[in-house]
Design an enzyme around this catalytic site. Sequence first.
Site, PDB file in Angstrom:
ATOM      1  N   ARG B  51      46.778  43.335  41.606  1.00 26.90           N
ATOM      2  CA  ARG B  51      46.356  43.555  42.983  1.00 26.90           C
ATOM      3  C   ARG B  51      44.980  44.236  43.061  1.00 26.90           C
ATOM      4  O   ARG B  51      44.057  43.756  43.714  1.00 26.90           O
ATOM      5  CB  ARG B  51      47.414  44.451  43.634  1.00 26.90           C
ATOM      6  CG  ARG B  51      47.368  44.610  45.099  1.00 26.90           C
ATOM      7  CD  ARG B  51      48.538  45.507  45.517  1.00 26.90           C
ATOM      8  NE  ARG B  51      49.826  44.861  45.295  1.00 26.90           N
ATOM      9  CZ  ARG B  51      50.384  44.039  46.174  1.00 26.90           C
ATOM     10  NH1 ARG B  51      49.803  43.807  47.321  1.00 26.90           N
ATOM     11  NH2 ARG B  51      51.544  43.481  45.911  1.00 26.90           N
ATOM     12  N   THR B  52      44.847  45.348  42.360  1.00 28.11           N
ATOM     13  CA  THR B  52      43.591  46.099  42.400  1.00 28.11           C
ATOM     14  C   THR B  52      42.461  45.312  41.736  1.00 28.11           C
ATOM     15  O   THR B  52      41.332  45.281  42.213  1.00 28.11           O
ATOM     16  CB  THR B  52      43.776  47.464  41.692  1.00 28.11           C
ATOM     17  OG1 THR B  52      44.839  48.156  42.318  1.00 28.11           O
ATOM     18  CG2 THR B  52      42.524  48.293  41.768  1.00 28.11           C
ATOM     19  N   LYS B  80      44.169  47.698  19.343  1.00 31.34           N
ATOM     20  CA  LYS B  80      43.948  47.680  17.892  1.00 31.34           C
ATOM     21  C   LYS B  80      43.397  49.027  17.437  1.00 31.34           C
ATOM     22  O   LYS B  80      42.902  49.160  16.334  1.00 31.34           O
ATOM     23  CB  LYS B  80      42.994  46.552  17.510  1.00 31.34           C
ATOM     24  CG  LYS B  80      43.564  45.168  17.783  1.00 31.34           C
ATOM     25  CD  LYS B  80      42.533  44.105  17.441  1.00 31.34           C
ATOM     26  CE  LYS B  80      42.804  42.804  18.188  1.00 31.34           C
ATOM     27  NZ  LYS B  80      41.551  42.147  18.567  1.00 31.34           N
ATOM     28  N   ARG B 101      40.745  50.819  34.943  1.00 32.90           N
ATOM     29  CA  ARG B 101      42.056  51.424  35.143  1.00 32.90           C
ATOM     30  C   ARG B 101      42.610  51.751  33.764  1.00 32.90           C
ATOM     31  O   ARG B 101      42.455  50.973  32.819  1.00 32.90           O
ATOM     32  CB  ARG B 101      43.015  50.485  35.855  1.00 32.90           C
ATOM     33  CG  ARG B 101      44.427  51.104  35.943  1.00 32.90           C
ATOM     34  CD  ARG B 101      45.412  50.185  36.607  1.00 32.90           C
ATOM     35  NE  ARG B 101      45.187  50.177  38.044  1.00 32.90           N
ATOM     36  CZ  ARG B 101      46.064  50.617  38.943  1.00 32.90           C
ATOM     37  NH1 ARG B 101      47.213  51.115  38.565  1.00 32.90           N
ATOM     38  NH2 ARG B 101      45.790  50.542  40.216  1.00 32.90           N
ATOM     39  N   HIS B 129      42.915  57.506  42.426  1.00 31.16           N
ATOM     40  CA  HIS B 129      42.678  56.091  42.709  1.00 31.16           C
ATOM     41  C   HIS B 129      41.827  56.069  43.982  1.00 31.16           C
ATOM     42  O   HIS B 129      42.310  55.729  45.056  1.00 31.16           O
ATOM     43  CB  HIS B 129      44.043  55.399  42.907  1.00 31.16           C
ATOM     44  CG  HIS B 129      43.974  53.903  42.967  1.00 31.16           C
ATOM     45  ND1 HIS B 129      42.831  53.190  42.720  1.00 31.16           N
ATOM     46  CD2 HIS B 129      44.937  52.990  43.244  1.00 31.16           C
ATOM     47  CE1 HIS B 129      43.100  51.894  42.846  1.00 31.16           C
ATOM     48  NE2 HIS B 129      44.366  51.754  43.168  1.00 31.16           N
TER      49      HIS B 129
END
Lengths: 162, 302
Positions: B51-52, B80, B101, B129
């Site tokens: 969504r974001t 990794k 994010r 956020h």
Amino acid sequence: MLVNYELFNMSLQNKLIVAALCNGTVIDHIPSEKLFKVVSILNLDVYKNLITIGNNLESTKIPTKGIIKISDRFLEEDETNKISLIAPNANISIIRNFIVAEKRALTLPSEIREIVLCGNPNCITNNQSVTTKFHVLHHDEELMFKCHYCEREVKGDEVKIK
Amino acid sequence: MSNNSLVSISDYSKDEILEILESAADFELNPNRKTLHGKVIATLFFEPSTRTRLSFETAVVRLGGSIIGFSDVTTSSSVKGETLNDTIHMVSCYADAIVMRHPLEGAARFASEISPVPIINAGDGSNQHPSQTLLDLYSIFKTQATLENLNICLVGDLKYGRTVHSLIMAMSHFHPTFHFIAPDELKVPDEYKVFCKRNNIKFKESSELHDNFNDADILYMTRVQKERFQDMMEYERVKNVYTLKNNMLENTKSNMRILHPLPRVTEIDPDVDSNEKAYYFKQAQNGLYVRQAILSKVLVSK
Ligand SMILES: [Zn+2]
């Protein structure tokens, strides 16, 4: 009579330990349980000159106290500020030529790097190699530390020291 | 290193917040202005949030910029063992700004300190956020025509819900009155109540949803997640009590609007969707204009 003797004995004992530092720093009135934390944040475990450490000494102000005498090292202000985190009521004296040259007042810095650990397990500082940084806040008399990264606040006396 | 980053809503002053809202309104009127022509924006999603990510990427494309990045952590180098430090240094060689994010709290703040290009935080764990907060403010502003002196009722998970915490901080500039409605397990943390008291912000607390928000201008609903509960019986009880239904809206103010950061679970019954007071889908769309405004501020106004 007994009481007087004990007081006499106590001050004598403490005098003996504080005496005879030519040049260096004396940290007195450290709560006993905090003594080795102070040793640790000053990295005294690797210090090569003479150090005298006394602990569980009787004290009139706190239940028992510790004292550290460090020869030939004059603590910098950022070092004594670190001590203020752990033992805010400790007395610090800088000794030059057997004389107290300076009584260092303990003041909390507004920002603390490295020595405080974040209590939040999901904080970046606990998961990757990121140096911790805390902002010191005074909310209506109450001392709080706010993590610069995850922004969590922790009470002054609940802070985790490295 | 780049002081243009947006990591936390508290990075913006009241004036900067208002500047974003005005700019978002301009983008809503004309979303296809090419303010990012020739710019490359990296979107680094160390944890998935479709969504974001789509909202940010649409904003970049509409502004004429290009996108590089990853959203699938299983193919990216971070799994990794590459550190965030190394990933940011590498990506900042290619991009003019980084939208990120990350599951760890504080990741975006750290990235902003080591990155030569601006960082836009699209969520760091349960911490911040800010684009969500700004789109919440924009939605409040659009539906109420002001941000000043509003009654804001916050419902649901007020303990862990980061959108709620950021909204409290952001609204503190505008003399709100808050009403916190949450089950005992999910009450708003003391530090936010202390924050309100210090800033002379009026608030009240209750644990019953029913008939409790008739004076609200904004009803801000949040997700009540099962994982937050120790006692599953308690969760079942709360889930049923904290469901907003259409018949509960009868006596609410005509200007009242319902917001929700989405996705919802059971806290808003679908029968509310057709009520004119339901604003949450429009709220999500507002995210596009707000993100266009943020990207433009971060990259264009130096
Ligand atoms: Zn932290």
